[in-house]
Design a protein around this motif. Structure first.
Motif, mmCIF file in Angstrom:
data_model
loop_
_atom_site.group_PDB
_atom_site.id
_atom_site.type_symbol
_atom_site.label_atom_id
_atom_site.label_comp_id
_atom_site.label_asym_id
_atom_site.label_seq_id
_atom_site.Cartn_x
_atom_site.Cartn_y
_atom_site.Cartn_z
ATOM 1 N N ILE A 83 10.991 32.380 1.823
ATOM 2 C CA ILE A 83 11.788 32.505 0.601
ATOM 3 C C ILE A 83 11.366 33.733 -0.193
ATOM 4 O O ILE A 83 12.209 34.505 -0.655
ATOM 5 C CB ILE A 83 11.670 31.218 -0.250
ATOM 6 C CG1 ILE A 83 12.354 30.055 0.463
ATOM 7 C CG2 ILE A 83 12.261 31.424 -1.640
ATOM 8 C CD1 ILE A 83 12.092 28.700 -0.170
ATOM 9 N N LEU A 84 10.068 33.939 -0.328
ATOM 10 C CA LEU A 84 9.568 35.087 -1.080
ATOM 11 C C LEU A 84 9.963 36.405 -0.420
ATOM 12 O O LEU A 84 10.385 37.347 -1.097
ATOM 13 C CB LEU A 84 8.043 35.002 -1.233
ATOM 14 C CG LEU A 84 7.377 36.089 -2.070
ATOM 15 C CD1 LEU A 84 7.895 36.057 -3.503
ATOM 16 C CD2 LEU A 84 5.872 35.915 -2.045
ATOM 17 N N GLY B 108 7.685 23.854 -8.708
ATOM 18 C CA GLY B 108 8.461 24.268 -7.546
ATOM 19 C C GLY B 108 9.491 23.237 -7.138
ATOM 20 O O GLY B 108 9.778 22.279 -7.860
ATOM 21 N N SER C 26 2.871 18.554 -5.508
ATOM 22 C CA SER C 26 3.132 19.747 -6.291
ATOM 23 C C SER C 26 3.534 19.336 -7.693
ATOM 24 O O SER C 26 4.248 18.370 -7.887
ATOM 25 C CB SER C 26 4.249 20.577 -5.660
ATOM 26 O OG SER C 26 4.516 21.706 -6.443
ATOM 27 N N THR D 68 7.681 28.885 1.843
ATOM 28 C CA THR D 68 7.574 29.716 0.643
ATOM 29 C C THR D 68 7.447 31.192 0.993
ATOM 30 O O THR D 68 7.935 32.043 0.250
ATOM 31 C CB THR D 68 6.379 29.282 -0.231
ATOM 32 O OG1 THR D 68 5.203 29.263 0.577
ATOM 33 C CG2 THR D 68 6.603 27.925 -0.841
#
Length: 158
Positions: A17-18, A103, A100, A14
């Motif tokens: 990706i961010l 997402g 999760s 993550t």
């Protein structure tokens, strides 16, 4: 003579990706010309830091160990770790469940199961995890080098 080995910790997907998304957004804002220069600079810095930072453990044969915070491989600062003298080193596979409700995991189900190989130092009832990898060969090689340097037994459980 001081010997040391570095164990780079894996970064969550993550974060990658961010960081990539922020850099792409910054490029789009530059192209469109709608952002101020200080906003662009701040977004570029945030994107580069997210993509370039890493955390590594430096384990030394004199048990003076450090946790390094790095940016593109250059150590920005280091922090002393508590002295840990292992009785043995273990390499084993660890499966863990990641749940999760939002997402990418939620799109394919409520949880995913990941398998990694872990290098963990043991001293009686205490332990310290120094490395995780998807490759048994890589974990075994690093554990063997560490065991040779620290002069302790390495136990490999596949």
């Amino acid at each position: 003579m001081k010997q040391s080995l570095f164990f780079k910790q894996s970064k969550p997907i993550t974060v990658k990706i961010l960081g990539g998304f922020i850099l792409l957004l910054t490029l789009a804002l530059i192209y469109e010309g709608v952002a101020k220069s200080n906003q662009i600079i701040i977004m570029l810095v945030i994107g580069v830091v997210l993509l370039g930072y890493s955390i590594s453990f430096e384990l030394c044969n004199n048990f003076n160990n450090f946790k390094h915070f790095k940016l593109f491989g250059l150590s920005l600062f280091k922090q002393n770790l508590p002295s840990f003298s292992p009785n043995y080193i273990s390499v084993f596979s660890a499966s863990y469940k990641k749940g999760s409700e939002w997402g990418p995991v939620a799109a394919i189900g409520k949880h995913s199961i990941n398998k990694e190989y872990v290098i963990r130092l043991f001293n009686q009832n205490n332990h310290f995890t120094v490395f995780r990898s998807n490759s048994l060969e890589k974990a075994t090689t690093k554990a063997t080098k560490l065991g040779t340097m620290l002069k302790v037994e390495v136990k490999i459980n596949e």
